[in-house]
Design an enzyme around this catalytic site. Structure first.
Site, PDB file in Angstrom:
ATOM      1  N   ARG A  81     -22.871  48.226  19.968  1.00  0.00           N
ATOM      2  CA  ARG A  81     -21.678  48.920  19.475  1.00  0.00           C
ATOM      3  C   ARG A  81     -20.466  48.047  19.771  1.00  0.00           C
ATOM      4  O   ARG A  81     -19.874  48.129  20.847  1.00  0.00           O
ATOM      5  CB  ARG A  81     -21.529  50.284  20.158  1.00  0.00           C
ATOM      6  CG  ARG A  81     -22.586  51.304  19.763  1.00  0.00           C
ATOM      7  CD  ARG A  81     -22.324  52.657  20.411  1.00  0.00           C
ATOM      8  NE  ARG A  81     -23.077  53.739  19.811  1.00  0.00           N
ATOM      9  CZ  ARG A  81     -24.227  54.214  20.293  1.00  0.00           C
ATOM     10  NH1 ARG A  81     -24.740  53.703  21.385  1.00  0.00           N
ATOM     11  NH2 ARG A  81     -24.837  55.202  19.677  1.00  0.00           N
ATOM     12  N   ASN A 139     -27.709  60.230  14.895  1.00  0.00           N
ATOM     13  CA  ASN A 139     -26.664  61.095  15.476  1.00  0.00           C
ATOM     14  C   ASN A 139     -25.724  61.584  14.380  1.00  0.00           C
ATOM     15  O   ASN A 139     -25.444  62.773  14.260  1.00  0.00           O
ATOM     16  CB  ASN A 139     -25.832  60.339  16.521  1.00  0.00           C
ATOM     17  CG  ASN A 139     -26.676  59.709  17.588  1.00  0.00           C
ATOM     18  OD1 ASN A 139     -27.768  60.172  17.845  1.00  0.00           O
ATOM     19  ND2 ASN A 139     -26.185  58.643  18.207  1.00  0.00           N
ATOM     20  N   ASP A 140     -25.231  60.630  13.599  1.00  0.00           N
ATOM     21  CA  ASP A 140     -24.322  61.028  12.525  1.00  0.00           C
ATOM     22  C   ASP A 140     -25.068  61.691  11.381  1.00  0.00           C
ATOM     23  O   ASP A 140     -24.566  62.635  10.777  1.00  0.00           O
ATOM     24  CB  ASP A 140     -23.536  59.811  12.016  1.00  0.00           C
ATOM     25  CG  ASP A 140     -22.321  59.559  12.887  1.00  0.00           C
ATOM     26  OD1 ASP A 140     -21.635  60.534  13.224  1.00  0.00           O
ATOM     27  OD2 ASP A 140     -22.075  58.401  13.261  1.00  0.00           O
ATOM     28  N   ARG A 148     -20.435  66.810  15.784  1.00  0.00           N
ATOM     29  CA  ARG A 148     -21.195  66.406  16.967  1.00  0.00           C
ATOM     30  C   ARG A 148     -20.399  66.526  18.263  1.00  0.00           C
ATOM     31  O   ARG A 148     -20.949  66.430  19.355  1.00  0.00           O
ATOM     32  CB  ARG A 148     -21.744  64.975  16.789  1.00  0.00           C
ATOM     33  CG  ARG A 148     -20.682  63.917  16.658  1.00  0.00           C
ATOM     34  CD  ARG A 148     -21.256  62.584  16.176  1.00  0.00           C
ATOM     35  NE  ARG A 148     -21.691  61.714  17.259  1.00  0.00           N
ATOM     36  CZ  ARG A 148     -22.069  60.456  17.083  1.00  0.00           C
ATOM     37  NH1 ARG A 148     -22.097  59.928  15.869  1.00  0.00           N
ATOM     38  NH2 ARG A 148     -22.432  59.711  18.085  1.00  0.00           N
ATOM     39  N   GLU A 158     -26.443  56.974   7.702  1.00  0.00           N
ATOM     40  CA  GLU A 158     -25.817  57.994   8.555  1.00  0.00           C
ATOM     41  C   GLU A 158     -25.244  59.152   7.739  1.00  0.00           C
ATOM     42  O   GLU A 158     -24.887  60.190   8.287  1.00  0.00           O
ATOM     43  CB  GLU A 158     -24.659  57.381   9.354  1.00  0.00           C
ATOM     44  CG  GLU A 158     -25.067  56.203  10.199  1.00  0.00           C
ATOM     45  CD  GLU A 158     -23.958  55.737  11.107  1.00  0.00           C
ATOM     46  OE1 GLU A 158     -23.961  56.112  12.278  1.00  0.00           O
ATOM     47  OE2 GLU A 158     -23.085  54.982  10.621  1.00  0.00           O
ATOM     48  N   ARG A 174     -23.380  45.694  15.264  1.00  0.00           N
ATOM     49  CA  ARG A 174     -22.792  46.558  14.249  1.00  0.00           C
ATOM     50  C   ARG A 174     -21.325  46.179  14.100  1.00  0.00           C
ATOM     51  O   ARG A 174     -20.629  45.986  15.108  1.00  0.00           O
ATOM     52  CB  ARG A 174     -22.919  48.013  14.700  1.00  0.00           C
ATOM     53  CG  ARG A 174     -22.227  48.966  13.762  1.00  0.00           C
ATOM     54  CD  ARG A 174     -22.565  50.391  14.060  1.00  0.00           C
ATOM     55  NE  ARG A 174     -21.898  50.863  15.264  1.00  0.00           N
ATOM     56  CZ  ARG A 174     -22.092  52.083  15.776  1.00  0.00           C
ATOM     57  NH1 ARG A 174     -22.965  52.900  15.203  1.00  0.00           N
ATOM     58  NH2 ARG A 174     -21.455  52.478  16.839  1.00  0.00           N
ATOM     59  N   CYS A 197     -31.650  54.075  15.550  1.00  0.00           N
ATOM     60  CA  CYS A 197     -30.890  53.741  16.757  1.00  0.00           C
ATOM     61  C   CYS A 197     -30.107  54.949  17.260  1.00  0.00           C
ATOM     62  O   CYS A 197     -29.229  54.827  18.098  1.00  0.00           O
ATOM     63  CB  CYS A 197     -29.975  52.551  16.515  1.00  0.00           C
ATOM     64  SG  CYS A 197     -28.848  52.804  15.148  1.00  0.00           S
ATOM     65  N   HIS A 209     -19.345  60.313  21.740  1.00  0.00           N
ATOM     66  CA  HIS A 209     -19.586  58.933  22.157  1.00  0.00           C
ATOM     67  C   HIS A 209     -19.468  58.754  23.665  1.00  0.00           C
ATOM     68  O   HIS A 209     -20.146  57.917  24.251  1.00  0.00           O
ATOM     69  CB  HIS A 209     -18.674  57.983  21.393  1.00  0.00           C
ATOM     70  CG  HIS A 209     -19.176  57.762  19.999  1.00  0.00           C
ATOM     71  ND1 HIS A 209     -18.662  58.439  18.919  1.00  0.00           N
ATOM     72  CD2 HIS A 209     -20.202  57.013  19.539  1.00  0.00           C
ATOM     73  CE1 HIS A 209     -19.344  58.087  17.838  1.00  0.00           C
ATOM     74  NE2 HIS A 209     -20.277  57.222  18.179  1.00  0.00           N
TER      75      HIS A 209
HETATM   76  C1  PEP Z   1     -25.675  57.231  15.056  1.00  0.00           C
HETATM   77  O1  PEP Z   1     -24.791  57.800  14.399  1.00  0.00           O
HETATM   78  O2  PEP Z   1     -26.837  57.678  15.196  1.00  0.00           O
HETATM   79  C2  PEP Z   1     -25.383  55.973  15.744  1.00  0.00           C
HETATM   80  C3  PEP Z   1     -26.325  55.293  16.338  1.00  0.00           C
HETATM   81  O3  PEP Z   1     -24.080  55.590  15.759  1.00  0.00           O
HETATM   82  P1  PEP Z   1     -22.990  56.218  16.778  1.00  0.00           P
HETATM   83  O4  PEP Z   1     -23.686  57.174  17.664  1.00  0.00           O
HETATM   84  O5  PEP Z   1     -22.372  55.079  17.477  1.00  0.00           O
HETATM   85  O6  PEP Z   1     -22.040  56.890  15.833  1.00  0.00           O
HETATM   86 MG    MG Z   2     -22.948  56.689  13.919  1.00  0.00          MG
END
Ligand code: PEP
Ligand code: MG
Length: 754
Positions: free
Chosen positions: A469, A626-627, A637, A603, A505, A674, A362
């Site tokens: 976020r 991402n997740d 990650r 996710e 979110r 996203c 993050h």
């Molecule tokens: C994701 O997981 O793709 C996402 C947008 O949430 P974050 O990166 O804040 O976990």
């Molecule tokens: Mg996420």
């Protein structure tokens, strides 16, 4: 054997000078394994030769002699990356005698490769007179030692290169440390190292001029700790016997002036900063105790460490140390956290480096949103010694160049100027639509977290917020923000974008996003208490947040609410019930509340297979790629060791993304993305061809994505997707993407990607 291994590793870790490290290793192994010779050969990266760097047993004058990597049994071990164990070395087909070493006397030979992250660094060898094959247990021991020592050797090599001797200085320009890209861009500047609070290991080296005031702060901190110990001892007077309480006296004695404290003061008087003097003295003592065999004495190491931490706590009492950042500084931390970025003034920063973490952490996402070139996971960087050093940071490739030569500086300065020019050109796209040459439009939204993101997003022509976020404003506080405080924060986001949609979110803490005032300690945080799991267990936190969002939305009506980390249908129904409750309460309070659209994030692999079920229940679907990538590929990650395995372009990830669109479309529910993939030029085109309704990304990448869409042809992009989805190998997919981009004339958007 295990004891011997631990002893060697602890002793060697305490030493940072490479030559001493190597000498220590060979002498401890030779002695511990009761053999006649132990030697280390290391590969010279410039000529690939194996150089005898240290030996206990061979003639010392032969240190420095070398072999080509294809020569001798040592070369064979390095080449095959596997051990050779023989009782008759002279008759081995690869035998090659190095004159002057004296090795002709030894018949048995056991060589094991020293490997660090797939690279063979060199070879560790033991030899003896009598022709007996080393036992299997000896072989496996040497392999174990070598595996542990590889990391230590790499670190010692890196340290040697940052504090080179005068003779070495000339050849040490452009020393390169490799991490992964956190945020693209180039930065040229001087390093500022930031220490983590009360962590003795991460205190940065510092020198001071005002010795008096450093001694004063140290003694004040010391007095606080002494008094704490006395208080603790008195408090336990009824519960503990005399004997046990005597332990507190031991603690107090350690803090006396002629003991640890005296040593620390001496170091401060010699010019070290109080925190640095404290941590170096404490760590030296703990290493000595750690090396002792006696379990009681070993335990004293933890007492000393504990005392050290307590004093450090007081020295850092005013919260995180104030960091003196000059214009253009490059901030280096052991582990960059989102909270850290919230605390410092990032305006003056030109770059960021984190020893731990990866491009998907993050902190890296925030850095990208702020447009600060960043390197993550520079594991081998001896960061504590780098304050004030000149560096070139290449955030595209994840490379940090220490002590850059004029030639390198010129190359990077030219690239930096070019990028600035390009950026200025992209500014001209602000009011133009993201429309392909054959007329297909793709709305581009943004991800926000800090208030600064909002203005930047508007400046770049964003058409909505696809992910706000909300945990970011929670992270930069010391307590949970009140309902009114949250209302004020949310109002600003809604107002700035109205009438364009703003997707908020609900609190997504856990994983690598922790709140100092709500610590979550878990063995496996990414598989733990995260996102909606936390807020459903704490309805009081969830309700306050939802009420604040709804109140802020009263005047604007552009709010959308989104749930993170959803895995099961009951999490949605329970969240809806709480949202209903908040709406009812606020309506009863006389507010005019309109129910906002509700969405879930996909996710988790389980959610992926429930896309259609969720789509039936909610108003929109947003993919957190991402997740989703992390969980689909089982690749943390945040872990730089597996960063190369984390790929949004893995065939399974692409198939999953396509599947989600198909399922959502069956329920006529809009689906967006996203995650960071939307901010990648090739990723954005593939998502567009898959049928995503809009893309949400960090504001800094938006102009580039708009530019690639405007230069592409939807028909050709659809063809690229078809070809890519037929492939089942990530590497081939990347090659196909590059080929297709080149065919479309989009070579400027081809970039190294993992
Ligand atoms: C994701 O997981 O793709 C996402 C947008 O949430 P974050 O990166 O804040 O976990
Ligand atoms: Mg996420």
């Amino acid at each position: 054997m295990l004891k011997l291994l631990r002893k060697i590793v602890t002793e060697v870790r305490a030493e940072s000078d490479l030559e001493k490290v190597l000498k220590l290793i060979v002498s401890r192994i030779q002695e511990g394994m009761q053999t006649q010779v132990c030697s280390i050969y290391l590969k010279d990266s410039t000529n690939q030769r194996l150089i005898l760097r240290a030996s206990q047993g061979l003639h010392q004058k032969s240190i420095g002699s070398s072999l080509s990597q294809h020569e001798g049994v040592v070369g064979l071990v390095a080449n095959r990356a596997e051990p050779v164990n023989t009782d008759d070395i002279e008759h081995h087909p690869s035998y090659c005698f190095i004159p002057g070493t004296g090795e002709e006397r030894y018949h048995s030979f056991l060589g094991v490769p020293i490997i660090y992250r797939r690279d063979v660094l060199g070879v560790l060898v033991i030899q003896q007179y009598d022709g007996r094959r080393y036992k299997e247990t000896e072989e496996s021991f040497l392999v174990t030692v070598s595996a542990q020592l590889a990391g230590i050797i790499i670190h010692a090599e890196a340290s040697a290169s940052v504090s080179p001797s005068k003779k070495q200085q000339k050849s040490q320009v452009d020393r390169c440390f490799i991490g992964v890209s956190g945020a693209p861009g180039i930065a040229i500047g001087k390093i500022v190292v930031v220490s983590q609070s009360a962590d003795l290991d991460s205190v940065a080296e510092s020198e001071v001029e005002d010795v008096g005031s450093e001694v004063f702060s140290f003694e004040a901190a010391l007095e606080h700790v002494r008094s704490d110990i006395r208080v603790a001892s008195a408090r336990l007077a009824e519960k503990l016997g005399e004997e046990e309480r005597a332990l507190f006296d031991v603690y107090l004695r350690m803090l006396e002036d002629n003991s640890l404290a005296g040593e620390i003061v001496k170091r401060i008087m010699a010019g070290s900063g109080a925190q640095w003097a404290l941590s170096s003295v404490i760590l030296e003592h703990t290493r000595q105790f750690d090396m002792m065999d006696d379990p009681y004495l070993k335990e004293r190491a933890s007492d000393i460490r504990d005392l050290g931490r307590r004093i450090l706590n007081y020295l850092q009492e005013d919260g995180p140390q104030s960091i003196d950042i000059e214009e253009g500084s490059i901030l280096v931390a052991e582990e960059l956290s989102p909270a850290m970025l919230g605390e410092i003034s990032t305006d003056k920063l030109s770059g960021l480096v984190s020893v731990k973490g990866s491009g998907n952490s993050h902190a890296a996402i925030l850095a990208r949103s702020m447009g600060i070139p960043t390197i993550m996971g520079a594991l081998d960087l001896p960061y504590k010694k780098l304050s004030g050093r000149s560096v070139v940071l290449d955030g595209h490739s994840g490379r940090l160049y220490l002590n850059p030569s004029q030639e390198l500086l010129d190359i990077y300065q030219a690239q930096l100027d070019e990028e600035r020019e390009e950026e200025a050109e992209l500014d001209g796209l602000k009011l133009l639509p993201a429309k392909t040459l054959d007329g297909v439009t793709m709305p581009l939204w943004v991800n926000t977290g800090l208030m600064a993101d909002v203005q930047r997003a508007l400046d770049k022509g964003a058409e909505g917020i696809g992910l706000y976020r909300t945990e970011i404003p929670f992270m930069i506080r010391n307590v949970f923000p009140s309902e009114q405080e949250q209302t004020d924060i949310y109002l600003k986001q809604l107002e700035a974008f109205a009438p364009m949609p703003v997707t908020m979110r609900t609190l997504d803490i856990g994983g690598d996003k922790s709140l100092s005032y709500f610590p979550i300690e878990e063995e496996n945080p990414f598989l733990g208490w995260r996102g909606v799991r936390v807020t459903l267990d704490h309805p009081e936190i969830f309700l306050v947040q939802i009420r604040a969002m709804l109140r802020a939305n009263e005047a604007f009506g552009n709010l959308r609410i989104m749930l993170p980390m959803v895995t099961s249908i009951n999490e949605v129904t329970e969240s809806v019930a709480l949202i209903d409750q908040a709406i009812l309460e606020l309506t009863e309070e006389g507010l005019n509340i309109v129910r906002p659209p509700l969405g879930v994030m996909i996710e988790v692999p389980a959610a992926l297979y429930l896309t259609r079920v969720f789509a039936h229940q909610v108003d929109f679907i947003s993919v957190g790629s991402n997740d989703l990538t992390q969980y689909l590929l089982a690749v943390d990650r945040n872990n730089p060791r597996v960063a190369s395995l984390y790929s949004n372009f893995h065939p399974a990830v692409l198939q999953a993304l396509k599947y989600i669109v198909k399922e959502a479309q069956k329920e006529n529910v809009p689906v967006s993305i996203c995650g960071e993939l939307a901010a990648d030029p090739a990723g954005a085109l593939l998502l567009m061809a898959m049928g995503y309704n809009f893309l949400s990304m960090n504001a800094n990448n938006l102009p580039k994505i708009k530019s690639v869409i405007r230069q592409s042809n939807f028909e050709q992009v659809t063809l690229m997707l078809k070809k890519v989805l037929r492939l089942n190998d990530g590497e081939l997919i990347k090659q196909e993407i590059d080929r297709s981009l080149a065919q479309m004339g989009l070579t400027g958007f081809i970039k190294p990607r993992n």
